[in-house]
Write an enzyme that holds these catalytic residues in place. Structure first.
Site, PDB file in Angstrom:
ATOM      1  N   CYS A   2      30.927   0.686   7.603  1.00  0.00           N
ATOM      2  CA  CYS A   2      30.407  -0.265   6.757  1.00  0.00           C
ATOM      3  C   CYS A   2      28.901  -0.924   7.749  1.00  0.00           C
ATOM      4  O   CYS A   2      28.845  -0.170   8.538  1.00  0.00           O
ATOM      5  CB  CYS A   2      31.118  -2.120   6.479  1.00  0.00           C
ATOM      6  SG  CYS A   2      32.284  -1.557   5.036  1.00  0.00           S
ATOM      7  N   ARG A  50      28.657  -2.977   2.163  1.00  0.00           N
ATOM      8  CA  ARG A  50      30.098  -1.938   2.301  1.00  0.00           C
ATOM      9  C   ARG A  50      30.120  -0.472   2.520  1.00  0.00           C
ATOM     10  O   ARG A  50      29.540  -0.528   0.730  1.00  0.00           O
ATOM     11  CB  ARG A  50      31.160  -2.913   1.425  1.00  0.00           C
ATOM     12  CG  ARG A  50      32.547  -2.020   1.321  1.00  0.00           C
ATOM     13  CD  ARG A  50      33.530  -2.849   1.059  1.00  0.00           C
ATOM     14  NE  ARG A  50      34.584  -2.562   0.520  1.00  0.00           N
ATOM     15  CZ  ARG A  50      35.921  -2.835  -0.074  1.00  0.00           C
ATOM     16  NH1 ARG A  50      35.558  -3.476  -1.013  1.00  0.00           N
ATOM     17  NH2 ARG A  50      36.552  -2.414   0.612  1.00  0.00           N
ATOM     18  N   ALA A  52      32.886   1.298   0.443  1.00  0.00           N
ATOM     19  CA  ALA A  52      33.842   1.259   0.054  1.00  0.00           C
ATOM     20  C   ALA A  52      35.460   2.407   0.719  1.00  0.00           C
ATOM     21  O   ALA A  52      35.575   3.343  -0.206  1.00  0.00           O
ATOM     22  CB  ALA A  52      34.320   0.953  -1.150  1.00  0.00           C
ATOM     23  N   VAL A  53      36.553   2.707   1.354  1.00  0.00           N
ATOM     24  CA  VAL A  53      37.053   3.932   1.606  1.00  0.00           C
ATOM     25  C   VAL A  53      38.101   3.598   0.958  1.00  0.00           C
ATOM     26  O   VAL A  53      39.258   4.253   0.616  1.00  0.00           O
ATOM     27  CB  VAL A  53      37.258   3.620   3.346  1.00  0.00           C
ATOM     28  CG1 VAL A  53      37.734   5.226   3.450  1.00  0.00           C
ATOM     29  CG2 VAL A  53      35.637   4.305   3.186  1.00  0.00           C
ATOM     30  N   ASN A  77      33.091  -4.093  10.394  1.00  0.00           N
ATOM     31  CA  ASN A  77      32.813  -2.224  10.342  1.00  0.00           C
ATOM     32  C   ASN A  77      33.920  -0.974  10.980  1.00  0.00           C
ATOM     33  O   ASN A  77      34.530  -1.832  12.299  1.00  0.00           O
ATOM     34  CB  ASN A  77      31.729  -2.251  10.517  1.00  0.00           C
ATOM     35  CG  ASN A  77      31.183  -0.769  11.075  1.00  0.00           C
ATOM     36  OD1 ASN A  77      31.352   0.252  10.297  1.00  0.00           O
ATOM     37  ND2 ASN A  77      30.204  -0.506  11.770  1.00  0.00           N
ATOM     38  N   GLU A  79      37.290   1.510  10.542  1.00  0.00           N
ATOM     39  CA  GLU A  79      39.178   1.928   9.777  1.00  0.00           C
ATOM     40  C   GLU A  79      39.820   1.251  11.181  1.00  0.00           C
ATOM     41  O   GLU A  79      39.591   1.840  12.154  1.00  0.00           O
ATOM     42  CB  GLU A  79      39.140   3.178  10.120  1.00  0.00           C
ATOM     43  CG  GLU A  79      38.340   3.368   9.255  1.00  0.00           C
ATOM     44  CD  GLU A  79      38.871   2.970   7.260  1.00  0.00           C
ATOM     45  OE1 GLU A  79      39.665   2.973   7.240  1.00  0.00           O
ATOM     46  OE2 GLU A  79      37.758   2.827   6.964  1.00  0.00           O
ATOM     47  N   SER A 377      36.400  14.901  12.339  1.00  0.00           N
ATOM     48  CA  SER A 377      35.440  15.547  13.169  1.00  0.00           C
ATOM     49  C   SER A 377      36.320  16.033  14.621  1.00  0.00           C
ATOM     50  O   SER A 377      36.482  14.946  15.062  1.00  0.00           O
ATOM     51  CB  SER A 377      34.177  15.419  12.848  1.00  0.00           C
ATOM     52  OG  SER A 377      33.379  16.020  13.995  1.00  0.00           O
TER      53      SER A 377
END
Length: 614
Positions: A2, A50, A52-53, A77, A79, A377
């Site tokens: 985000c 946001r 959204a994940v 922001n 994970e 990555s």
């Protein structure tokens, strides 16, 4: 992933700043195109955009939670990769959850652990929590510095954001640059000194840092540092643990409620990630993994081998895709578009950057975003496991300077006489400051002491530059890119691994090769390192040269600094540029591209030079 921002100012009613807050929010729309929200409480405002994940329904922000006599509000922001374990730990302490979003876990971790919460988190993140009881604001950035968090403190106030553009839109920060900022751009760029935002009075929380703003004062604190420890594992254990840590990091980062893919170059790092993900999916009957690679129009015709780029990626990508059984897509970038995208890559970074290495990634991510929201990555393996040529050239390894920018001669060459006279001194001090940070053990050999210094140089400079590139160029299209090699457990293990093990078999990233040799095709495992692909098409140089000629005809802040005859000589004799501007790839075309970005940046951001520069 985000975009976040916020503003707190003593004796101010933030409801009266609605126009500025809206403008700040809009600067972050590309980072968070799915939803947006603003929280206002008296003199404090928090902004969220946001992407959204995970748990779209229950992960809306700003998110609040009541605990005792205090309400806590978070904008986040990132994970979190140990979210499930932390949630169970917090549940055992009596906390309740309405969903399965990372945001709620981070918020309640702060409620439970306060300013020590960062020590509990394994992930990539930047967040802010406002506490109504004492009207304090807590800021925190992940241990490795994958996610950005800029701020500016002024008399009576603080403004912060995921990107510098959000701070500028507040009006509390002006686009000014002084001698220090110019030294950053002309003598260190595209890298930046850690914590430096280049613009005057703009700073960034360092990796592993948190801060509390209370009663008009910001107090910063380091919650995570890499430590020197004895490496107690033998060769077999080191191989096994390297494989376990990287495999675990990849598998933790495969969790997503939206489509996920992998970037594949045909090199060791991305191939390991793709193969681990493929086996993970196969074991759970989740279907084939999806992979993407990048190439440039007519590179097959114009490719030139060098000691840094001995061969093209195409055949290795094909081999690895077949081995992993992936659905593979190759993105071909047009050279004119590559030059056009230099401007957007400045808008993405808010600063001149890694030129076509940025613009190609920006275009690449834009294509991927059409079908996917999350990608994995292989960045940072080279910095952690000794992947670069300078680790293996003793003349460079023990040279007392930044190995990717050993000389400032070309940087000095393009400037007028007398401009930024202390530039070389500035670089020298940044180098000395960095190597002084590297913790060592009395038992370290002379070689391993230097390797620890090289680790810190690469970790805090080259790697941070690449992480910034990856974040800005991917989030510009609302694509979240995860980097498994940046798991802090792997970073710590790599730092304390003796060089003879790290360079197993005398090869760059030798321990990683050995750890996964039974998983990958032999041609991939032992392939010589090749950097991110660049265009070899002369059309790109011609595009850059034409644009720079037009710039040299202008009268503006940039051309007042440049030696026009020197720049023209680069256009006329590009073959004379032997020592790169930065890294291995920034030769004549990229130096011209950097001038294009500088010109656009000065004009688009209306940058004002302040203080003496002569």
């Amino acid at each position: 992933m985000c975009g976040i921002a916020g503003w707190i100012e003593k004796d101010c009613n933030m409801t009266e700043r609605g126009k500025a807050l809206k403008a700040m929010s809009e600067t972050l729309e590309r980072r968070g195109p799915d939803e947006n929200g603003i929280y206002i409480n008296g003199d404090t405002a928090l902004i969220h955009r946001r992407l959204a994940v995970i748990d779209r329904e229950n992960g809306k922000q700003p998110m609040s939670a009541r605990h005792g006599d205090c309400t806590y509000v978070i904008v986040y922001n990132g994970e979190l990769y140990n979210s499930a374990e932390l949630r169970e730990e917090l549940k055992a302490d009596g906390f309740h959850f309405r969903g399965h979003s990372d945001t709620e876990v981070v918020l309640k971790s702060f409620i439970k652990y306060g300013d020590k919460c960062g020590e509990r988190l394994n992930g990539i993140f930047a967040f802010a929590v406002f506490s109504t009881r004492d009207r304090s604001l807590f800021l925190c950035r992940d241990r490795i510095g994958v996610k950005p968090l800029f701020y500016s403190e002024y008399s009576g106030g603080l403004v912060f954001g995921s990107e510098i553009k959000a701070l500028l839109k507040s009006g509390a920060v002006r686009p000014r640059i002084d001698e220090q900022g110019l030294n950053e751009i002309f003598f260190l760029g595209p890298a930046r000194t850690m914590g430096c935002g280049v613009f005057k009075d703009v700073f960034e929380l360092n990796a592993g840092e948190c801060a509390t703003y209370k009663n008009g004062r910001l107090t910063r604190k380091t919650y995570y540092e890499i430590e020197a420890r004895e490496h107690g594992d033998d060769e077999k254990q080191t191989i096994e643990k390297t494989r376990f840590l990287l495999t675990d990091a990849v598998e933790r980062q495969l969790v997503s409620d939206v489509p996920l893919c992998m970037l594949l170059s045909g090199g060791l790092d991305s191939s390991v990630i793709v193969k681990v993900a493929s086996q993970y999916n196969r074991a759970r009957k989740l279907g084939r993994v999806n992979t993407f690679s990048v190439e440039y129009r007519d590179n097959d015709k114009y490719f030139q081998t060098s000691k840094f780029q001995p061969n093209r990626d195409a055949e290795y990508i094909k081999l690895m895709s077949k081995n992993a059984g992936s659905n593979h897509t190759e993105i071909i970038i047009e050279n004119t578009l590559l030059a056009d995208a230099l401007y957007d890559s400045v808008l993405a970074r808010d600063l001149p950057g890694y030129v076509d290495v940025d613009s190609s990634l920006l275009l690449f991510c834009g294509e991927i975003k059409k079908d996917f929201t999350v990608a994995l990555s292989g960045e940072c393996a080279d910095e952690l496991f000794g992947g670069y040529p300078w680790y293996f050239n003793s003349d460079i390894l023990f040279e007392d300077c930044f190995p990717w920018s050993r000389s400032q001669e070309i940087r000095r060459f393009i400037l007028k006489d007398g401009i930024l006279p202390r530039g070389e001194e500035y670089v020298r001090q940044r180098y000395l400051d960095t190597i002084s940070l590297a913790p060592k053990l009395p038992s370290d050999s002379f070689e391993n002491r230097r390797m620890r210094e090289m680790f810190f140089l690469n970790f805090y400079w080259f790697m941070q530059c690449l992480l910034e590139r990856k974040d800005r160029c991917s989030m510009y299209s609302g694509l979240e890119v995860r980097v498994p090699f940046c798991d802090y457990r792997l970073v710590e293990y790599a730092y304390n691994m003796p060089w003879e093990l790290k360079a197993f078999g005398g090869r760059e990233k030798g321990i990683v090769r050995k750890a996964f040799e039974d998983l990958l095709p032999e041609e991939i495992t032992w392939r010589k390192k090749s950097p991110y692909p660049k265009t070899h098409n002369p059309k790109y140089f011609e595009e850059c040269a034409e644009r720079v000629r037009k710039i040299l005809m202008k009268k503006n802040a940039l051309t007042d600094l440049l030696d026009k005859k020197a720049v023209e000589s680069i256009i006329e004799h590009p073959e004379k540029i032997i020592e790169p501007w930065y890294g291995q790839l920034m030769k004549a075309p990229q130096i011209l591209a950097y001038i294009i970005e500088l010109d656009f940046w000065f004009e688009k951001y209306d940058v004002e030079i302040v203080g003496g520069i002569c």
